[in-house]
Each structure stands twice: as structure tokens, then as C-alpha cells.
Design a protein around this motif. Structure first.
Motif, mmCIF file in Angstrom:
data_model
loop_
_atom_site.group_PDB
_atom_site.id
_atom_site.type_symbol
_atom_site.label_atom_id
_atom_site.label_comp_id
_atom_site.label_asym_id
_atom_site.label_seq_id
_atom_site.Cartn_x
_atom_site.Cartn_y
_atom_site.Cartn_z
ATOM 1 N N ALA A 117 50.768 29.729 29.449
ATOM 2 C CA ALA A 117 49.628 30.652 29.292
ATOM 3 C C ALA A 117 49.106 30.661 27.860
ATOM 4 O O ALA A 117 48.104 31.305 27.557
ATOM 5 C CB ALA A 117 50.051 32.062 29.697
ATOM 6 N N ASP A 131 44.210 39.518 32.287
ATOM 7 C CA ASP A 131 45.409 39.714 33.101
ATOM 8 C C ASP A 131 46.583 40.192 32.248
ATOM 9 O O ASP A 131 46.609 39.973 31.038
ATOM 10 C CB ASP A 131 45.814 38.403 33.799
ATOM 11 C CG ASP A 131 44.860 38.058 34.939
ATOM 12 O OD1 ASP A 131 44.065 38.924 35.343
ATOM 13 O OD2 ASP A 131 44.909 36.900 35.412
ATOM 14 N N GLU A 168 46.424 29.560 44.154
ATOM 15 C CA GLU A 168 45.008 29.669 43.769
ATOM 16 C C GLU A 168 44.252 30.668 44.658
ATOM 17 O O GLU A 168 43.726 31.670 44.145
ATOM 18 C CB GLU A 168 44.332 28.307 43.759
ATOM 19 C CG GLU A 168 42.900 28.426 43.266
ATOM 20 C CD GLU A 168 42.288 27.085 42.899
ATOM 21 O OE1 GLU A 168 42.739 26.052 43.424
ATOM 22 O OE2 GLU A 168 41.346 27.099 42.090
ATOM 23 N N LYS A 207 44.643 37.193 27.157
ATOM 24 C CA LYS A 207 45.772 37.249 28.087
ATOM 25 C C LYS A 207 46.830 38.167 27.490
ATOM 26 O O LYS A 207 47.103 38.099 26.291
ATOM 27 C CB LYS A 207 46.339 35.847 28.293
ATOM 28 C CG LYS A 207 45.367 34.900 28.970
ATOM 29 C CD LYS A 207 45.977 33.515 29.099
ATOM 30 C CE LYS A 207 45.021 32.548 29.762
ATOM 31 N NZ LYS A 207 45.561 31.171 29.796
ATOM 32 N N ARG A 214 42.781 39.437 43.118
ATOM 33 C CA ARG A 214 41.752 39.822 42.147
ATOM 34 C C ARG A 214 40.562 40.481 42.846
ATOM 35 O O ARG A 214 40.053 41.513 42.426
ATOM 36 C CB ARG A 214 41.279 38.533 41.453
ATOM 37 C CG ARG A 214 40.954 38.672 39.997
ATOM 38 C CD ARG A 214 40.556 37.323 39.393
ATOM 39 N NE ARG A 214 41.652 36.472 38.966
ATOM 40 C CZ ARG A 214 42.487 36.742 37.968
ATOM 41 N NH1 ARG A 214 42.362 37.846 37.274
ATOM 42 N NH2 ARG A 214 43.461 35.907 37.653
ATOM 43 N N LYS A 268 44.492 34.684 33.918
ATOM 44 C CA LYS A 268 43.224 34.623 33.191
ATOM 45 C C LYS A 268 43.156 35.668 32.075
ATOM 46 O O LYS A 268 43.907 36.649 32.106
ATOM 47 C CB LYS A 268 42.081 34.905 34.170
ATOM 48 C CG LYS A 268 41.863 33.819 35.184
ATOM 49 C CD LYS A 268 40.555 34.057 35.902
ATOM 50 C CE LYS A 268 40.254 32.903 36.848
ATOM 51 N NZ LYS A 268 39.206 33.260 37.796
ATOM 52 N N PRO A 269 42.211 35.515 31.147
ATOM 53 C CA PRO A 269 42.022 36.574 30.148
ATOM 54 C C PRO A 269 41.800 37.915 30.849
ATOM 55 O O PRO A 269 41.078 37.991 31.851
ATOM 56 C CB PRO A 269 40.771 36.121 29.389
ATOM 57 C CG PRO A 269 40.779 34.633 29.529
ATOM 58 C CD PRO A 269 41.337 34.353 30.899
ATOM 59 N N ASN A 271 39.551 40.569 27.163
ATOM 60 C CA ASN A 271 39.191 39.197 26.808
ATOM 61 C C ASN A 271 40.367 38.374 26.323
ATOM 62 O O ASN A 271 40.187 37.311 25.748
ATOM 63 C CB ASN A 271 38.104 39.223 25.728
ATOM 64 C CG ASN A 271 36.885 39.953 26.225
ATOM 65 O OD1 ASN A 271 36.394 39.648 27.307
ATOM 66 N ND2 ASN A 271 36.425 40.941 25.476
ATOM 67 N N LYS A 274 48.632 28.779 35.781
ATOM 68 C CA LYS A 274 47.289 28.176 35.903
ATOM 69 C C LYS A 274 46.258 29.219 36.319
ATOM 70 O O LYS A 274 45.074 29.069 36.057
ATOM 71 C CB LYS A 274 47.293 27.075 36.976
ATOM 72 C CG LYS A 274 48.176 25.909 36.661
ATOM 73 C CD LYS A 274 48.204 24.928 37.820
ATOM 74 C CE LYS A 274 47.210 23.812 37.603
ATOM 75 N NZ LYS A 274 47.498 23.050 36.401
ATOM 76 N N PHE A 275 46.716 30.273 36.974
ATOM 77 C CA PHE A 275 45.772 31.244 37.535
ATOM 78 C C PHE A 275 45.803 32.582 36.788
ATOM 79 O O PHE A 275 45.266 33.574 37.243
ATOM 80 C CB PHE A 275 46.054 31.407 39.041
ATOM 81 C CG PHE A 275 46.141 30.062 39.705
ATOM 82 C CD1 PHE A 275 44.986 29.296 39.863
ATOM 83 C CD2 PHE A 275 47.365 29.509 40.077
ATOM 84 C CE1 PHE A 275 45.062 28.013 40.406
ATOM 85 C CE2 PHE A 275 47.443 28.228 40.622
ATOM 86 C CZ PHE A 275 46.290 27.477 40.788
ATOM 87 N N GLN A 313 43.352 34.749 43.786
ATOM 88 C CA GLN A 313 41.933 35.142 43.854
ATOM 89 C C GLN A 313 41.749 36.315 44.816
ATOM 90 O O GLN A 313 40.994 37.238 44.548
ATOM 91 C CB GLN A 313 41.084 33.930 44.302
ATOM 92 C CG GLN A 313 39.588 34.118 44.068
ATOM 93 C CD GLN A 313 39.242 34.411 42.603
ATOM 94 O OE1 GLN A 313 39.757 33.753 41.701
ATOM 95 N NE2 GLN A 313 38.425 35.430 42.363
ATOM 96 N N GLU A 359 41.321 42.316 36.754
ATOM 97 C CA GLU A 359 42.567 41.804 36.194
ATOM 98 C C GLU A 359 43.735 41.970 37.179
ATOM 99 O O GLU A 359 43.859 42.989 37.840
ATOM 100 C CB GLU A 359 42.922 42.562 34.897
ATOM 101 C CG GLU A 359 41.806 42.595 33.883
ATOM 102 C CD GLU A 359 40.747 43.657 34.187
ATOM 103 O OE1 GLU A 359 41.044 44.617 34.912
ATOM 104 O OE2 GLU A 359 39.613 43.501 33.699
#
Ligand SMILES: Cc1ncc(C[n+]2csc(CCOP(=O)(O)OP(=O)(O)O)c2C)c(N)n1
Length: 798
Positions: free
Chosen positions: A89, A74, A272, A140, A279, A71-72, A138, A68-69, A276, A184
Motif C-alpha cells: 500500500a 481507506d 476487486e 491511505k 464501497r 484506496k486513498p 486523500n 491492490k484495492f 467495490q 472509504e
């Protein structure tokens, strides 16, 4: 107004509740589909349609939560248990999964590896078909999985480090398609038992020192195949064992979280903010996910009933993550039981249909080829008589009824039929068909070891060095220093690192003064950790930078050889060209002093590193030209500079950044007519000395510098020399049967050199043992001028 506000708030609440509920049910659906995939996958292996299977059952809930976490931008560096993560994903679907399970060699079916890897070894592309970098920031991304346990760790370090370099170097930060300001995270997964590997510890330590955005998930099911974690890990717990590395307010280090693999809500809640934080702050973290189960055991080889007690098996049933997630959904009234049952039933149907589709697209092309083969064999049999015809008819019949035909069975049968026909030219198309299939199958199974398209190093145009009229001679290391200075100035993707590379500019001063000029994100020191220096280079290269990773001395390459051999050298091959890893490993080697400083284990190196180029420049001008060639291509390479060449004087070319030295093109250093002497690197100087001595007694030697061992003499320059001299000797300072045997094989067999010999060909090498210490030890351990002169005289007298 009040009423309206209340309604708004209610609506808002309902909307977010609906969104939350939908998310949970989507995750539940993916978990169920993944579980069905595992169950079905095992059946396909047991019924003989697939060779081997290893599945992600038991890890579904933790992985939907982690994904869920993701992101593009990563990256994932994981292992064979991550199917659920990949599904969640959006980087894999069930059909692709089964295509890989069936080893379908069509890259459109198995985009991860074109059937080259066993199942659940995922990847995404980092380059297009022409080798141009994709917009990785941009999308995954997944690096390509491999089977050696913990092999993903060193690479994960580099993937994470890239974010740090992109964020903190204004030069790198301009590459917006490669990184969004270093935001990322690298999601790295590993099994609990694999944390026993040194790779894990070296990576975690380096991540803690460097502070890179690495999220390590340890899927802890308590076993490494059959060996329990009390025999794997100090105190039986990886998070406990790691406590000393934990980050405090004023220290570097890693964050450590401990979670339960069946606790969907608990994991989402922690992941979550934790991801973050990684990141935002680039603080690495370990998520120790305990109480994971493995419902079907380790893999399709063997059963876990052999080593798990009945109580453990019963516990695993009760604490199965999907069962627990279902109970949690029901307890929180997020769905009715029948809704969840529907999801489960639909998952079964979807997996069955997807599996069937993958099977058909895999098997149909083979069946068509088998049919053609059978028809051709039958036609052949009809036009022949006797025993042979009967045998061919029989073989065609057997092939026709084979329900699970493989390409190799088709080829074996065709070859057997053609053997019966012998040289009969009228084989009714069977021979042509067989030969055409050989080419088709070679393309499926034997391609992509190196780039063959526009990014091939072998397609780089040759530009000769240009010298001014009164060019002064300077030390070899100064040539490199001036070269690297210009390189860093002109190429905004170059970074160099290793032991003593940053502050002092490497032990031989190639980078001297350059950290001050270009910054410590581009040229920097590392700890003494060759394994992860290599992994660091691999990860940076996969993210589109052009790393030069140093191994201080060639002898220490052994510490870093595993990631080079298993990971870097196979990346392009095992992703069928989907990923490039243009890492340059720089080292210095050959003659110095003593057992661990004078090695030249070239045979070991070239056999471990097929898929990389191995350059052995005789001097630093040649080395710089080879760097220029490599930097125009996408293939990885090892550059072995001559340790005793840094203080030898050379002329500085004027076109430092543009001249190129072609790979695989030997150079004749001295022309002669009596004998061809083939060598490279530091030994070249000894051979030239010997040639001079021999010249004085009228033995006219031709001396060839092979320049690169991989590739080796692609235009057969050496055999052309042998045609003239009819005598050949291969000389290096490896052990007997090492790289000289490789060169010998290439020239004698591949180039057909044996046809031009007047006397027996020879090889000359170092002794079998490591060199004894100091100059006398070197003299008696490595080939010396006198030995070369003696052997050549013997050959001339033969
Ligand atoms: C370097 C290496 N050694 C041994 C193996 C054989 N092997 C494959 S998986 C495995 C156990 C791994 O256990 P763990 O890390 O806990 O992961 P799990 O499979 O349980 O998820 C072993 C020993 C291997 N693949 N690579």
C-alpha cells in the motif's frame, strides 16, 4: 481502415497485457521483499540485535492482492502479520520496518511508533504536529496496531461506521477532507484463532446490523500459536460458523467469501468486485483466506516443529504462497524463470542493505553517546587515584568494547561511575552529561501520553459561567439537555450514541428530543454492546469526528474497558503523537442501588486509563463546562456524571457553549481553617452535609472538590489548604485503597503534604464489598454523613 483498427486493438491488448504483467511482477517483487524481510528479521532477533520478532511470512500473496484495492481515504485496522499489505500500500518501507524491529526511538526512523511498539505494529498519522487534522480522505490510512488479539475489531467497526455517517449525514458530509461521500472502506485483518474472541463476534454482529463498509480478512493458518482451529472455532471454520449472519436479498448481514491464500489470481478476481460492492453499498464482508502458511512459525519465541506434524510442515512447504505464485506466473507465461530469479536475488540484496542502513541509523547515535561517556569516564579516572579510579577505568573499558550497547547500559555505567565519585563536584562533566542524557531519554521514552501542544486540554482558556439576574433553577438533566441542543447545533462534528440514546434521548433525558431535531446519523441507538460502543467511538474519533459514546451506567464500563485501556488511552503515546483519538465517553455513576448499579470503581478506572482524562463533575453545570473544555482539545476523556444529580436544581449559565471548566483544578467549595476534606462527585454532598454539622460544634471544615481525577490538582491547590489546616481527610465511595489512595499519594508525596500534618492523615471509603441493596444497604456500605462527622471529630481530638 480495418487494418488500422486491428493494429489499434492489438496495441491496446499488448498495452493492457504489459500493464497486467507489470502489476503481477510488481506484486511478486513485493512478496519476495517481504519474505526476505521476515527471514532477515528473525536472524536479527536471534543474533541479539532485536528483542523479539513476529513476521508476515506466508501471508504475502493474499496481502499484495488485497492491497491492490486499498484506496486513498481507506483505513486499515489490522494486526502484526500485515507487513506485506503495508509495503504494497506504500505505507511502510523496509528500512522503517527494521527501525521498529530495533526499537529505534527516533520517529523519523520508525514513523509508526517511535520505537514504542514491537515490530510490525503499524500506523499512519491522522494529525499534524499541532494536532490539526490531516486530509484523511486523500491519503491511505492505518490505525495503530496493538498486541491484544482481536483488539483491532471494535475500532474497525468505528472506522467503517464513519463512512456511513459521512455519506448519510449532510452535516458530516461537508467535511470533504475527512471523507469523500463515505466511499472509504475499512480493511480489517485478523488471525483465524483470534476470531474466538468475543470482540470478533460483537463486531461482526454490529457490522451486520448497521451495514458499514468493513472488509474483514481472516488469515487462516490453522493455528493460534500451537492451538489448532478445531479447538478454536465451531466446525473448525470461521466462514462456516458465520453462515447464519450471511446477507440475503432482503436482509441485513454480511457477505462471506472463502478463498485460498496461495491463489493470487483467484483472490484478485474476487477482491476487486467484492471491495467495490462494500464501497458502493456499505455491505460488510468477511474474506476467509484459508491455506495460509507460517514458514517460520508463530514468532521468534519457540519453534513450530513442537506442535506441527511433519506432514503439515511438508504441506506448508509445497503450498507456500510465493512458490505457488511463481508457478502460476510461469504457467501463464507472464515471465521467464530467470526474470523471477532476478527479482528474488534483488530482493535479498535490497533487504540486506536496508537492514544495514536501519541498524546504522539506530546504533550510531548511541555509539556517539557511549564514546562521549567513555572519554569522560577516562578523564575522570586520570584525575583520581586509588581503587575508585581503577574501577571507573575498568567500567569505561567494558563499555567501549560493547558491540551492541544500549542506552540503559550507558546510563547504568554512568550512574555507577558517579556513585564512586560521590558528591565530588569535579566530575569532569560526567554528571552534567548524565543529567542531560536523562532528559534526552525521557523525551524519547516518556512523552506523548497526552497532547502537550496547542491541542492540550490543559491549555484551554478558562471562561467562567455567566448568569442572568433572574436565572431560574432547573433540573440538572435539563441543563445538559439544553447544553447538548446548542452543542449539536453549533458543532458539526458531534455525534452521540449508545444504549437508549437515540429515540428516548438517554435514560436520564440528556439528549431528549435531539434525535428528531438533528437526525439519526448524529444521535442514535446501539445494541447492548459496550465493548463495540467504545470501539465505535474510537474509530469515529480517529476519523476526525467528535463522538460522545455512552456507557449507560458506570458499572458497565467494565465491558468496554479493554478498548479504552489498551487502545484509546495509548493511541497518542504509542504513535508518539502521530494519532489523536478525541473520544468522549459519557456515563453516569456513583450512589444508586445494589451491587451492579452503585459502583464507583474509580481506582480501577484511573489506573487503567492513563492517557485519558477522567472527569468527576459534582453537578451538570460543571459537567457541561468540562465538555466545553474537552471539545477544544484532542485528548480522550471519561465523563462520569452524578446519577443522583440529574434532578437537583441548578442555574442555567447564559454562555452555555463558551464557558469552560479547567481540568486538574480543584475548587474550594467551603472555606475553613481546621481540617481539609478532599472529595468529588456524589460524595461531595455528603461531605458538605457533614461539614455543616461539624460547624455547629465549632469545627471549621475546608471542603475541596477535586473535579477531575486525571489530571489531578496540577497547581497543588490542596497542599495550600493543608498548610493552613494541618489536617486532611480524603473521602470517596470507592473501595479502600482505591482512588483515595491515589489522591493521598499525590498530595503527600508529589505535593509534599506530609510536612504540614499535625495529625495522621485519613482516608474514608466504602466497604470492601459491593453495596448491599436499597437505601439501607447503601447507608451501611458507602460512607455516610455520620461516619464522616465521627472520623473528623476523632481527628480533631487527636
Ligand atoms: C488477548 C490476547 N491473548 C493472548 C495473546 C497471546 N497471543 C499472541 S498471538 C496469539 C495467537 C494468535 O493466533 P491467530 O489469531 O491465528 O493469528 P496468527 O498469529 O496465527 O496470525 C496469542 C494466543 C494476545 N496477544 N492477546
Amino acid at each position: 481502415m480495418d487494418t488500422v483498427n486491428t493494429n489499434d486493438a492489438e496495441l491496446q491488448e499488448k498495452l493492457s497485457f504489459d500493464h497486467f504483467r507489470n502489476e503481477v511482477l510488481k506484486d511478486y517483487r513485493i512478496a519476495c521483499e517481504s519474505r526476505e524481510t521476515s527471514l532477515m528479521g528473525r536472524k536479527e532477533v536471534l543474533t541479539g540485535k532485536a528483542k523479539f520478532g513476529i513476521f508476515g511470512d506466508g501471508k504475502e500473496v493474499a496481502q499484495v492482492a488485497a492491497a491492490k484495492f486499498f484506496k486513498p481515504g481507506d483505513f486499515r485496522a489490522g494486526y502484526y502479520r500485515d507487513q506485506t499489505f503495508m509495503f504494497a500500500a506504500g505505507l511502510a518501507n523496509v528500512e522503517q520496518y527494521f527501525s521498529q524491529l530495533f526499537s529505534d526511538p527516533d520517529v523519523n526512523h520508525d514513523p509508526f511508533s517511535a520505537g514504542r511498539q514491537m515490530n510490525a505494529h503499524f500506523s499512519t498519522r491522522n494529525v499534524d504536529e499541532n494536532g490539526e487534522w490531516l486530509d484523511l480522505a486523500n491519503r491511505k490510512n492505518s490505525s495503530s496496531d496493538m498486541a491484544p488479539t482481536a483488539g483491532q475489531m471494535p475500532r474497525a467497526l468505528g472506522l467503517a461506521l464513519a463512512s456511513k455517517l459521512f455519506r448519510n449525514s449532510p452535516v458530516f458530509n461537508q467535511h470533504k477532507s475527512l471523507s469523500d461521500n463515505g466511499n472509504e472502506v475499512c480493511f480489517c485483518t485478523i488471525g483465524d484463532a483470534a476470531t474466538s474472541e468475543g470482540h470478533f463476534w460483537e463486531t461482526v454482529n454490529a457490522a451486520g446490523v448497521m451495514q458499514v463498509p468493513l472488509a474483514i480478512f481472516v488469515w487462516d493458518d490453522g493455528y493460534g500459536i500451537s492451538v489448532p482451529k478445531k479447538l478454536q472455532t465451531t466446525k473448525g471454520s470461521i466462514s462456516t460458523a458465520l453462515r447464519g449472519m450471511e446477507k440475503n436479498d432482503n436482509t441485513n448481514g454480511i457477505d462471506i467469501y472463502k478463498l485460498k491464500g496461495w491463489d493470487y489470481a483467484g483472490m484478485c478476481e474476487v477482491f476487486e468486485p467484492a471491495i467495490q460492492k462494500i464501497r458502493d453499498t456499505h455491505t460488510p464482508a468477511i474474506f476467509h483466506i484459508e491455506e495460509i502458511t507460517q514458514p517460520q512459525g508463530h514468532s521468534t519465541s519457540g519453534s513450530h516443529e513442537r506442535y506441527k506434524k511433519p506432514e503439515r510442515l511438508a504441506w506448508e512447504k509445497e503450498w507456500d504462497c510465493i512458490k505457488q505464485m511463481k508457478e502460476w506466473i510461469l504457467a501463464n507465461a507472464l515471465a521467464e524463470e530467470h526474470e523471477l530469479n532476478d527479482i528474488e536475488v534483488n530482493a535479498k540484496l535490497l533487504i540486506k542493505a536496508s537492514k544495514q542502513k536501519s541498524w546504522e541509523i539506530y546504533i550510531n547515535p548511541i555509539k556517539e553517546q557511549v564514546n562521549t561517556g567513555v572519554i569522560l569516564m577516562q578523564q575522570l579516572a586520570e584525575n583520581k587515584t586509588g581503587e575508585g579510579a581503577e574501577k571507573i577505568r575498568e567500567m569505561a573499558g567494558e563499555l567501549a568494547v560493547n558491540k551492541l550497547p544500549m542506552r540503559r547500559e550507558l546510563m547504568k555505567t554512568l550512574a555507577a561511575a558517579l556513585d564512586i565519585v560521590g558528591d565530588d563536584v569535579v566530575s569532569f562533566g560526567l554528571r552534567d552529561f548524565y543529567e542531560a542524557l536523562k532528559i534526552t531519554y525521557a523525551n524519547l521514552y516518556n512523552t506523548f501520553l497526552y497532547n502537550e501542544g496547542p491541542k492540550s486540554a490543559l491549555k484551554v482558556a478558562v471562561v467562567k459561567p455567566v448568569y442572568g439576574e433572574d436565572t431560574k433553577l432547573i433540573n440538572g438533566y435539563e441543563i445538559l439537555n439544553k447544553y447538548f441542543d446548542k452543542l449539536f447545533e453549533s458543532n458539526d462534528k458531534i455525534t452521540a450514541f449508545g444504549e437508549d440514546v437515540g429515540l428516548i434521548g438517554d435514560v436520564n433525558q440528556g439528549f431528549s428530543g435531539l434525535q428528531v431535531k438533528y437526525g439519526d446519523k448524529r444521535i442514535f441507538d446501539t445494541g447492548i454492546r459496550e465493548l463495540t460502543i467504545m470501539g465505535q467511538g474510537i474509530g469515529l474519533a480517529l476519523r476526525g469526528l467528535r463522538p460522545i459514546a455512552e456507557i449507560q451506567y458506570l458499572d458497565y464500563l467494565l465491558y468496554g474497558l479493554q478498548p479504552l485501556s489498551d487502545d484509546c488511552a495509548t493511541t497518542h503515546f504509542r504513535t508518539a503523537g502521530g494519532q489523536s483519538c478525541p473520544l468522549i465517553v459519557r456515563t453516569r455513576g456513583h450512589r444508586l442501588e445494589g451491587i451492579w448499579h452503585s459502583g464507583s470503581p474509580m481506582g480501577m478506572i484511573i489506573h487503567a486509563l492513563r492517557g485519558m482524562y477522567v472527569c468527576v463533575p459534582r453537578n451538570m453545570v460543571q459537567a457541561a463546562g468540562m465538555y466545553n473544555t474537552l471539545l477544544q482539545s484532542n485528548d480522550p476523556a471519561l465523563m462520569i456524571e452524578c446519577l443522583n444529580g440529574y434532578r437537583i436544581k441548578e442555574k442555567l449559565p447564559e454562555n452555555l457553549l463558551t464557558y469552560t471548566v479547567p481540568l486538574g483544578i480543584p475548587e474550594t467549595i467551603k472555606e475553613g481553617t481546621d481540617i481539609t476534606m478532599v472529595t468529588y462527585g456524589a460524595t461531595l454532598r455528603i461531605v458538605l452535609e457533614a461539614a455543616e454539622t461539624l460547624g455547629k460544634i465549632n469545627i471549621n471544615c475546608e471542603v475541596i472538590d477535586v473535579q477531575t481525577l486525571l489530571p489531578f490538582d496540577i497547581n497543588h491547590h490542596i497542599v495550600a489548604s493543608l498548610k493552613k489546616t494541618n489536617r486532611i481527610i480524603f473521602i470517596d465511595e470507592d473501595v479502600p485503597g482505591g482512588a483515595v489512595a491515589f489522591m493521598f499519594n499525590k498530595v503527600m508525596e508529589e505535593q509534599g503534604g506530609y510536612k504540614f500534618l499535625d495529625v495522621a492523615p485519613r482516608t474514608m471509603t466504602a466497604q470492601e464489598h459491593r453495596p448491599s441493596y436499597a437505601s439501607d444497604g447503601d447507608y451501611f456500605s458507602k460512607p455516610n454523613t455520620e461516619d464522616v462527622v465521627r472520623v473528623v471529630k476523632e481527628m480533631m481530638a487527636e
